[in-house]
Design an enzyme around this catalytic site. Structure first.
Site, mmCIF file in Angstrom:
data_model
loop_
_atom_site.group_PDB
_atom_site.id
_atom_site.type_symbol
_atom_site.label_atom_id
_atom_site.label_comp_id
_atom_site.label_asym_id
_atom_site.label_seq_id
_atom_site.Cartn_x
_atom_site.Cartn_y
_atom_site.Cartn_z
ATOM 1 C CG HIS A 76 -1.735 4.407 11.076
ATOM 2 N ND1 HIS A 76 -1.822 3.852 12.339
ATOM 3 C CD2 HIS A 76 -2.676 5.378 11.024
ATOM 4 C CE1 HIS A 76 -2.789 4.462 13.021
ATOM 5 N NE2 HIS A 76 -3.319 5.390 12.250
ATOM 6 C CB CYS B 124 -2.551 7.678 14.749
ATOM 7 S SG CYS B 124 -3.817 8.437 13.696
ATOM 8 C CD GLU C 92 0.709 1.321 12.757
ATOM 9 O OE1 GLU C 92 -0.421 1.638 13.151
ATOM 10 O OE2 GLU C 92 1.582 2.165 12.454
ATOM 11 C CB SER D 221 -6.027 6.117 8.359
ATOM 12 O OG SER D 221 -7.393 5.822 8.529
ATOM 13 N NE ARG E 273 -14.301 1.042 9.535
ATOM 14 C CZ ARG E 273 -13.167 1.542 10.034
ATOM 15 N NH1 ARG E 273 -12.399 0.815 10.821
ATOM 16 N NH2 ARG E 273 -12.806 2.791 9.725
ATOM 17 C CE LYS F 126 -10.138 7.586 7.798
ATOM 18 N NZ LYS F 126 -10.747 6.239 7.912
#
EC number: 2.3.1.31
Length: 314
Positions: free
Chosen positions: A235, A142, A237, A192, A249, A163
């Site tokens: 991502h 990223c 992971e 993301s 969040r 986003k």
């Protein structure tokens, strides 16, 4: 694979409940083999979460890995206790005379800043330069991928209109490529980010191979032909709930984020989010360790610098 990490690291107990083999130094010594040395530069704010995510995926081959975590001295973490960092992490001066078979550079929540305005940019630049002669294969993730491309090739990052958050399809472009051994023609993974790179710049400024891309995410994974440089903008992971935690969040902070795409059933945030990329993640990290690191790295680490010179990295 058995991974050698400090047995007091919080991730150890989580991994053991998942039947992932974590080896202590005493048992590792009895195997009498040279483990692969892997360095993880963890730039993510929730460091213990990222530790567990990466270690889970690195524990996927019969090879023995010796893991070290690295942090930036020029940046103070606001979300991880200093005691944790001092106990389980090393600084750049502590590792700069060592050699590593592989290195992972994580993402970081600083993509809204120009690269040069990131408070640890100069230290990051020095580490990346050092890695040319002291690390055989580096996997950038990223923001770590964007920063690596910018420093090595001058490839810029560009702000997106909104986003990119969700689970997106990508096509594999190089049939039989070692990093995608075992993959189908297409796969999905979490993304993301607020920024992207230009495919045209990659083609014009680098000699890297684009290995996967998708209609929503653009270029997803690219690598040098010798697999010493690998750049992944997604991502793989991530855990099942990572995007959900990011969404809640941001929502609770008043940012009015978009619901992650292709993630919650019927876009209902009260539903359990899908987990549909774990097999691809396991394959990708296993392929990186086996084909980019184990099969290629010289037995004598000091030859990494010779290889760097031969391949034009210096």
């Amino acid at each position: 694979m058995p991974i050698r990490i400090d047995k007091k690291l919080p991730a150890v107990e989580i991994l053991r409940t998942e039947n992932i083999f974590v080896m202590d130094d005493q048992r590792a010594a009895h195997q009498d083999i040279r483990p692969l040395k892997i360095l993880i530069l963890n730039l993510m704010p929730q460091k213990m979460v990222t530790e567990t995510q990466l270690l889970r995926h690195l524990a996927n081959t019969p090879l023995q890995l010796d893991i070290d975590f690295l942090y930036m001295e020029s940046h103070r973490s606001k979300t991880t206790r200093s005691e944790h960092m001092e106990t389980f992490y090393k600084t750049f001066p502590e590792v700069k005379d060592e050699y590593f078979d592989g290195m992972i550079i994580t993402g970081a929540p600083v993509e809204h800043l120009p690269f040069e305005e990131v408070d640890y940019w100069e230290e990051f630049r020095q580490m990346l330069e050092w890695s040319k002669t002291h690390v055989y294969s580096t996997l950038h993730i990223c923001w770590g991928a964007q920063a690596g491309l910018y420093l090595r090739y001058g490839v810029e990052k560009y702000q997106m209109d909104s986003k990119l958050s969700g689970i997106y399809p990508q096509d594999t472009l190089k049939e039989g490529h070692l990093l995608f051994r075992g993959f189908d023609d297409s796969y999905v993974s979490p993304h993301s980010r607020h920024t992207e790179i230009s495919k045209e710049e990659v083609l014009n400024k680098t000699n890297l191979e684009i290995l996967s891309e998708g209609p929503q995410v653009g270029v997803s994974i690219l690598a040098s032909r010798d697999l010493r440089e690998i750049y992944s903008f997604g991502h793989l992971e991530y855990d099942r709930d990572t995007l959900a935690k990011e969404y809640f969040r941001d929502r609770d902070a008043g940012f009015d984020p978009h619901i992650p795409e292709n993630y919650f059933k019927d876009d209902d945030v009260n539903q359990v989010p899908c987990l549909c990329w774990s097999s691809s993640a396991a394959l990708f990290f296993s392929n990186w360790v086996n084909h980019a690191v184990y099969q290629e790295t010289p037995f004598d680490w000091r030859k990494i610098e010779d290889d760097a010179s031969a391949y034009g990295y210096l």
